[in-house]
Design an enzyme around this catalytic site. Sequence first.
Site, mmCIF file in Angstrom:
data_model
loop_
_atom_site.group_PDB
_atom_site.id
_atom_site.type_symbol
_atom_site.label_atom_id
_atom_site.label_comp_id
_atom_site.label_asym_id
_atom_site.label_seq_id
_atom_site.Cartn_x
_atom_site.Cartn_y
_atom_site.Cartn_z
ATOM 1 N N SER A 49 -27.410 64.356 -6.375
ATOM 2 C CA SER A 49 -26.833 63.646 -5.422
ATOM 3 C C SER A 49 -26.610 65.424 -4.422
ATOM 4 O O SER A 49 -26.109 65.482 -3.156
ATOM 5 C CB SER A 49 -25.065 63.515 -5.727
ATOM 6 O OG SER A 49 -24.719 64.586 -7.215
ATOM 7 N N PHE A 73 -22.522 63.545 -10.443
ATOM 8 C CA PHE A 73 -21.340 62.576 -10.571
ATOM 9 C C PHE A 73 -20.041 63.268 -9.255
ATOM 10 O O PHE A 73 -19.898 64.622 -9.427
ATOM 11 C CB PHE A 73 -20.871 63.814 -12.464
ATOM 12 C CG PHE A 73 -19.445 63.152 -13.025
ATOM 13 C CD1 PHE A 73 -18.516 61.946 -12.958
ATOM 14 C CD2 PHE A 73 -18.764 64.192 -14.070
ATOM 15 C CE1 PHE A 73 -17.823 61.503 -12.883
ATOM 16 C CE2 PHE A 73 -17.743 63.452 -14.875
ATOM 17 C CZ PHE A 73 -17.108 62.325 -14.043
ATOM 18 N N ALA A 111 -23.059 61.979 -16.887
ATOM 19 C CA ALA A 111 -24.373 61.632 -17.301
ATOM 20 C C ALA A 111 -24.846 62.453 -18.943
ATOM 21 O O ALA A 111 -25.323 61.662 -19.627
ATOM 22 C CB ALA A 111 -25.354 62.676 -16.488
ATOM 23 N N TYR A 234 -27.961 87.182 -16.167
ATOM 24 C CA TYR A 234 -29.071 85.744 -16.075
ATOM 25 C C TYR A 234 -30.185 85.518 -17.029
ATOM 26 O O TYR A 234 -29.345 84.942 -17.875
ATOM 27 C CB TYR A 234 -29.880 84.986 -14.623
ATOM 28 C CG TYR A 234 -29.658 84.168 -14.407
ATOM 29 C CD1 TYR A 234 -29.543 82.860 -14.177
ATOM 30 C CD2 TYR A 234 -31.313 83.548 -15.042
ATOM 31 C CE1 TYR A 234 -29.184 81.855 -13.577
ATOM 32 C CE2 TYR A 234 -30.679 81.244 -15.213
ATOM 33 C CZ TYR A 234 -30.270 81.141 -14.599
ATOM 34 O OH TYR A 234 -30.748 79.698 -13.745
ATOM 35 N N LEU A 272 -31.995 79.582 -5.334
ATOM 36 C CA LEU A 272 -31.107 79.265 -3.689
ATOM 37 C C LEU A 272 -29.670 78.720 -4.145
ATOM 38 O O LEU A 272 -29.183 79.175 -4.919
ATOM 39 C CB LEU A 272 -32.142 77.366 -3.795
ATOM 40 C CG LEU A 272 -33.053 78.034 -3.437
ATOM 41 C CD1 LEU A 272 -33.689 76.693 -3.503
ATOM 42 C CD2 LEU A 272 -33.633 78.445 -1.846
#
Length: 396
Positions: A49, A73, A111, A234, A272
Amino acid sequence: MIIEPKIRGFICLTAHPEGCKQNVLNQIAYVKSKKAIDGAKKVLVIGASTGFGLASRITSAFGSGAATIGVYFEKPPAEGKTASAGWYNTAAFEAQAQEAGLYAKSINGDAFSDEIKQKTIDLIKADLGQVDLIIYSLASPRRTNPKTGVTHNSVIKPIGEVFTNKTVDFHTGVVSEISINPATEEEIANTVAVMGGEDWKFWIDDLKAAGVLADGAITVAYSYIGPEVTERVYSKGTIGKAKKDLENASKQINDSLAAIGGKALISVNKALVTQASSAIPVIPLYISLLYKVMKQEGIHEGCIEQIERLFQERLYTGGEIPTDAEGRVRVDDWEMRDDVQAQVAKLWLEADTESLVELGDLKGYKTDFLNLFGFDVPGVNYQDDVNELVAIPGLV
Ligand code: NAI
Ligand code: NA
């Protein structure tokens, strides 16, 4: 109603249906402007989505004419209350796909649960028979393991020692120092349980057992590596551990798919602005500097440019899929270029609240952030009364 952004930290509580629709139309137009992709024809996107998952669904449908099933979701709208952005994105996508004669249906729910996996299998069986591409693009702060019933919460923390570095509040532009305490062993394990590869494996095991994977089916999950300035929080932190686990899962899934001539792949994508990445400390400052450099070099990409290139130039060239030494597909190649990283590293040292205005692309960051929720999108009149009660055409 007239809808305005209501921002709380890293999220926006409202979303604009017309802005979300315009974003989807722009992404569709981008894919259509490129040459057709000889890709999969029946595609399941898990996390369909927003972000990279939505771009994968759009690229499949409008690049290869694929039938798509999306799992996500999202919050539906209520009288006087907007839906979440992914709801409006999906509504717009499915309307466009169906208008173009393309099958497009979707399932809204968790999911990670067995129930949603079964519902998806039933839908594939009923409508498509089998799928030949499965994109795994979930980003979530928590997961309930359906086998144990335990709910795990992920954390974004360094491992081993305190990490101190710069970060930016992208709303105010204030650059400050942030210290993050290292994760406990339990926090590391929980993060791996949420963002690692176990659920991806569960999905593919279930799909395979149900006989809904076509011969030669491929599945792709998205990962990130990034540069030295972010590695402590990260790639060498809790999320990096989870991504390592995802990579390990790709090898196990690959072995299990060999029987049907299939393949599991990791694609390493570029940093991004998405709902997932805005919540990670230090990353927004890195992204604002990276955007500045990549735009200057003319190599900036958003989700749709990344995914179109992934499909066009990596997955479906007709030849071997190019990978790095570890077997991963790389579309973070432009972000990781030596000259790009050298410039970002230099800017990183100079960046403070005053200089960031010039050195970084904070404006681009903020615009992208608002765009995620359908705000600040060119061509949309935000003074207009809009209907918040938008339905998703293919919602099962
Ligand atoms: P996103 O937040 O835009 O998309 C997440 C998707 O997962 C949405 O469709 C959402 O509805 C769905 N989702 C979340 N929890 C769910 C649940 N319990 N059940 C069903 N659906 C659920 O995130 P983004 O950034 O597109 O991330 C996707 C993947 O790409 C992640 O694995 C992320 O680590 C990876 N990635 C992200 C990068 C970035 O800079 N944003 C860079 C490289 C990789
Ligand atoms: Na996604």
